[in-house]
Motif scaffolding. Structure first.
Motif, PDB file in Angstrom:
ATOM      1  N   ARG A  49      50.520  12.185 -13.404  1.00  0.00           N
ATOM      2  CA  ARG A  49      51.556  13.005 -13.624  1.00  0.00           C
ATOM      3  C   ARG A  49      50.717  14.433 -14.035  1.00  0.00           C
ATOM      4  N   SER A  50      49.701  14.826 -13.460  1.00  0.00           N
ATOM      5  CA  SER A  50      48.794  15.726 -13.996  1.00  0.00           C
ATOM      6  C   SER A  50      49.660  16.961 -13.351  1.00  0.00           C
ATOM      7  N   ILE A  51      49.578  18.133 -14.270  1.00  0.00           N
ATOM      8  CA  ILE A  51      50.519  19.399 -13.982  1.00  0.00           C
ATOM      9  C   ILE A  51      49.795  20.020 -12.739  1.00  0.00           C
ATOM     10  N   LEU A  52      48.524  19.831 -12.408  1.00  0.00           N
ATOM     11  CA  LEU A  52      47.775  20.393 -11.177  1.00  0.00           C
ATOM     12  C   LEU A  52      48.348  19.767 -10.006  1.00  0.00           C
ATOM     13  N   THR A  53      48.573  18.543 -10.064  1.00  0.00           N
ATOM     14  CA  THR A  53      49.061  18.103  -8.872  1.00  0.00           C
ATOM     15  C   THR A  53      50.608  17.894  -8.767  1.00  0.00           C
ATOM     16  N   HIS A  54      51.420  18.220  -9.817  1.00  0.00           N
ATOM     17  CA  HIS A  54      52.852  18.062  -9.796  1.00  0.00           C
ATOM     18  C   HIS A  54      53.542  19.155 -10.062  1.00  0.00           C
ATOM     19  N   GLY A  55      52.928  20.205  -9.187  1.00  0.00           N
ATOM     20  CA  GLY A  55      53.572  21.666  -9.288  1.00  0.00           C
ATOM     21  C   GLY A  55      53.139  22.318  -7.887  1.00  0.00           C
ATOM     22  N   PRO A  56      52.917  23.678  -8.103  1.00  0.00           N
ATOM     23  CA  PRO A  56      52.978  24.716  -6.855  1.00  0.00           C
ATOM     24  C   PRO A  56      51.536  24.804  -6.746  1.00  0.00           C
ATOM     25  N   LEU A  57      50.487  24.251  -7.291  1.00  0.00           N
ATOM     26  CA  LEU A  57      49.205  24.718  -6.990  1.00  0.00           C
ATOM     27  C   LEU A  57      48.660  24.255  -5.538  1.00  0.00           C
ATOM     28  N   LEU A  58      48.983  23.264  -5.260  1.00  0.00           N
ATOM     29  CA  LEU A  58      48.572  22.847  -3.870  1.00  0.00           C
ATOM     30  C   LEU A  58      49.064  23.438  -2.774  1.00  0.00           C
ATOM     31  N   PRO A  59      50.488  23.695  -2.504  1.00  0.00           N
ATOM     32  CA  PRO A  59      50.985  24.683  -1.757  1.00  0.00           C
ATOM     33  C   PRO A  59      50.564  26.043  -1.739  1.00  0.00           C
ATOM     34  N   ALA A  60      50.260  26.433  -3.009  1.00  0.00           N
ATOM     35  CA  ALA A  60      49.711  27.927  -3.080  1.00  0.00           C
ATOM     36  C   ALA A  60      48.260  27.977  -2.794  1.00  0.00           C
TER      37      ALA A  60
END
Length: 185
Positions: A49-60
């Motif tokens: 549940r890293s904040i890097l993968t469980h948020g908007p970073l990848l689509p951004a």
């Protein structure tokens, strides 16, 4: 790792063809990818549940690429939105279930609930808005239905999926009711 292949297929499809059907395929492949891609954090040496993968970073990151990748970014946003919606309903928001910052650890239970819920909502809305910009209404309806079917299939079998599915269903019902009321009034 399969999620990475689904995403690579979505990007490749969007890259090689400007045909609307290929772009629609890219949306659906990326949506499937997004339902499991956040858990890639474990394979990357990050904590779960890293904040890097469980948020908007990848689509951004996809949105920073060529404009023809936007359908894949939309599908990925929808898929990750579904994933984090399910993660909002763990058995208990402790330890493994909490959202983590790199090198800093857990952000705590309350902040984890807020992060996951806000990102589930934001990613779903942004994914829908991106689709609305890229596709005409009939295609949009079909893609939302296809993404919805992917979401139902994912949420039906994953931990925390039933409550998330109930919330998505309630919001869908409210949206349809609101639209009918607008037509009458």
């Amino acid at each position: 790792m399969t999620a990475v292949l689904w995403l690579a297929g979505a990007i490749l499809l969007a890259e090689v063809s400007r045909h609307r059907a290929a772009c629609a395929g890219a949306v659906l492949l990326a949506c499937v990818s997004g339902t499991t891609l956040p858990d890639l954090d474990l394979s990357l040496g990050l904590v779960h549940r890293s904040i890097l993968t469980h948020g908007p970073l990848l689509p951004a990151l996809l949105l920073l690429g060529p404009s023809r990748w936007r359908p894949a970014a939309a599908g990925l946003a929808l898929g990750i939105g579904l994933h984090v919606a399910a993660d909002t309903f763990p058995n208990a928001m402790t330890g493994y279930a909490t959202v983590k910052l790199p090198f800093a650890g857990s952000i705590g239970a309350t902040a984890s609930y807020l992060w996951l819920a806000a990102n589930a909502l934001a990613l779903t809305v942004v994914g829908g808005m991106l689709l609305a910009r890229e596709f005409p209404p009939r295609w949009l309806a079909g893609l939302l239905a296809g993404s919805g079917a992917i979401g139902i299939a994912y949420l039906f079998v994953t931990d925390g999926g039933w409550p998330a599915l109930g919330i998505y269903a309630a919001f869908g019902w409210l949206a349809v009711r609101q639209r009918k009321q607008a037509r009458i009034g």
